[in-house]
Write a protein that holds these residues in place. Sequence first.
Motif, short mmCIF file in Angstrom:
data_model
loop_
_atom_site.label_atom_id
_atom_site.label_comp_id
_atom_site.label_asym_id
_atom_site.label_seq_id
_atom_site.Cartn_x
_atom_site.Cartn_y
_atom_site.Cartn_z
N LEU A 113 0.82 -1.21 0.00
CA LEU A 113 0.00 0.00 0.00
C LEU A 113 0.85 1.26 0.00
CD1 LEU A 113 -2.98 -0.72 2.44
CD2 LEU A 113 -3.04 -0.45 -0.03
N THR A 114 2.02 1.20 0.63
CA THR A 114 2.87 2.39 0.71
C THR A 114 3.29 2.86 -0.67
OG1 THR A 114 3.71 1.65 2.86
CG2 THR A 114 4.98 3.33 1.71
N CYS A 115 3.69 1.94 -1.53
CA CYS A 115 4.13 2.30 -2.88
C CYS A 115 2.97 2.86 -3.70
CB CYS A 115 4.75 1.09 -3.58
SG CYS A 115 6.32 0.54 -2.87
N MET A 116 1.81 2.22 -3.63
CA MET A 116 0.66 2.69 -4.41
C MET A 116 0.17 4.04 -3.91
SD MET A 116 -1.59 -0.70 -5.32
CE MET A 116 -1.68 -1.31 -3.63
N HIS A 117 0.20 4.24 -2.60
CA HIS A 117 -0.22 5.53 -2.04
C HIS A 117 0.72 6.64 -2.48
CE1 HIS A 117 -1.26 8.57 1.03
NE2 HIS A 117 -2.43 7.97 1.03
N TYR A 118 2.01 6.35 -2.50
CA TYR A 118 2.99 7.32 -2.97
C TYR A 118 2.78 7.64 -4.44
CZ TYR A 118 7.63 9.38 -3.78
OH TYR A 118 8.66 10.21 -4.12
N GLU A 119 2.48 6.62 -5.22
CA GLU A 119 2.21 6.82 -6.64
C GLU A 119 0.99 7.71 -6.85
OE1 GLU A 119 1.15 4.19 -10.66
OE2 GLU A 119 1.35 3.21 -8.71
N MET A 120 -0.08 7.45 -6.09
CA MET A 120 -1.28 8.27 -6.20
C MET A 120 -1.00 9.72 -5.82
SD MET A 120 -5.03 7.83 -4.34
CE MET A 120 -4.43 8.44 -2.77
N GLY A 158 8.80 5.54 -11.79
CA GLY A 158 9.78 4.74 -11.06
C GLY A 158 9.13 3.80 -10.07
N VAL A 159 8.06 4.25 -9.42
CA VAL A 159 7.34 3.38 -8.47
C VAL A 159 6.78 2.16 -9.20
CG1 VAL A 159 5.35 3.24 -6.94
CG2 VAL A 159 6.80 5.26 -6.90
N VAL A 160 6.20 2.39 -10.39
CA VAL A 160 5.67 1.28 -11.18
C VAL A 160 6.79 0.33 -11.58
CG1 VAL A 160 4.48 0.65 -13.32
CG2 VAL A 160 3.72 2.64 -12.01
N THR A 199 -2.96 -4.82 -6.26
CA THR A 199 -1.55 -4.60 -6.54
C THR A 199 -1.18 -5.02 -7.95
OG1 THR A 199 -1.03 -4.95 -4.20
CG2 THR A 199 0.78 -5.12 -5.76
N VAL A 200 -1.64 -6.20 -8.36
CA VAL A 200 -1.37 -6.67 -9.72
C VAL A 200 -1.99 -5.73 -10.74
CG1 VAL A 200 -1.78 -8.54 -11.35
CG2 VAL A 200 -1.13 -9.07 -9.01
N ALA A 201 -3.23 -5.30 -10.50
CA ALA A 201 -3.90 -4.41 -11.44
C ALA A 201 -3.22 -3.05 -11.50
CB ALA A 201 -5.37 -4.25 -11.05
N ALA A 202 -2.81 -2.51 -10.34
CA ALA A 202 -2.22 -1.18 -10.30
C ALA A 202 -0.86 -1.11 -10.97
CB ALA A 202 -2.11 -0.70 -8.85
N PHE A 203 -0.09 -2.19 -10.90
CA PHE A 203 1.27 -2.17 -11.45
C PHE A 203 1.38 -2.82 -12.83
CE2 PHE A 203 2.39 -1.77 -6.87
CZ PHE A 203 3.05 -0.56 -6.96
N VAL A 204 0.44 -3.70 -13.17
CA VAL A 204 0.55 -4.45 -14.42
C VAL A 204 -0.54 -4.07 -15.42
CG1 VAL A 204 0.61 -6.76 -15.45
CG2 VAL A 204 1.63 -6.38 -13.20
N VAL A 205 -1.80 -4.08 -14.97
CA VAL A 205 -2.92 -3.87 -15.88
C VAL A 205 -3.19 -2.40 -16.11
CG1 VAL A 205 -5.35 -4.39 -16.32
CG2 VAL A 205 -3.92 -6.04 -15.08
N LEU A 206 -3.25 -1.60 -15.03
CA LEU A 206 -3.59 -0.18 -15.14
C LEU A 206 -2.54 0.69 -14.44
CD1 LEU A 206 -7.40 -0.49 -14.30
CD2 LEU A 206 -6.42 -0.03 -16.56
N PRO A 207 -1.31 0.68 -14.89
CA PRO A 207 -0.28 1.48 -14.22
C PRO A 207 -0.51 2.98 -14.43
CG PRO A 207 0.59 0.53 -16.24
CD PRO A 207 -0.77 -0.07 -16.04
N GLY A 208 -0.41 3.73 -13.35
CA GLY A 208 -0.55 5.18 -13.45
C GLY A 208 -1.96 5.67 -13.65
#
Length: 225
Positions: free
Chosen positions: A1-8, A165-167, A89-98
Amino acid sequence: LTCMHYEMNLIGLDRFGVGISVVGDGQGAGGGGDGGGGGVTYIQFMGWYGQTVNVLSLLLSYYAFPRLVRSRGLRYTIKIFPTVLLGVTVAAFVVLPGNLPFLFVSLSVCKALTYSVHDPSEEVLYMPTSASAKFRSKFWIDAVGTRVAKAAGAAVNEYAGSAGGVVKYGSVPSVVASLALWCACARVGVLFDELLERGEVVGEEEEEEANGAGRGGVDEADGEL
């Protein structure tokens, strides 16, 4: 969650800007990006995020958690958050990054599940434990494990330095951590049910031995007196 929150946060700040509106004179002072008096600002965006998390947490705590524990048991309930987290996590980094809308919705759901379902489930796990075992385990989980995990996530974010970079650098650690959490929750759910069936209390024997040794020392001291 920390990485995704930082990305958001990075994507939201880049898209909206800070944007501080001055009420009364019809003019706005923008903090960057498209932020200003008329549009959505990053501060407003994060305010909506906080409100969404709190409302979802309240609804899930009141309606979902009690019914899930009663109807499906803790073994199923404690796996809900790790399952959702792994999929997100899989969707945020692989399917729908950014994808900012997806990050907003998915992180709101994950945070709400953490507060309303996962954390209460963890507290239920302490039921078949002695006071000393509960104290030791809560220390290592809350004081050590949680801080180490957040520090690791912060280190990845600092190394990444940007949303892209987070992705790139945070995807594999995030997926591995989510999968490890799922496996751990599945295992402790099974162990919890087994302990209840056998009527065992973790740490009870050690606590009784310690109490017995303490009483023996007191009795010896009284005898000497």
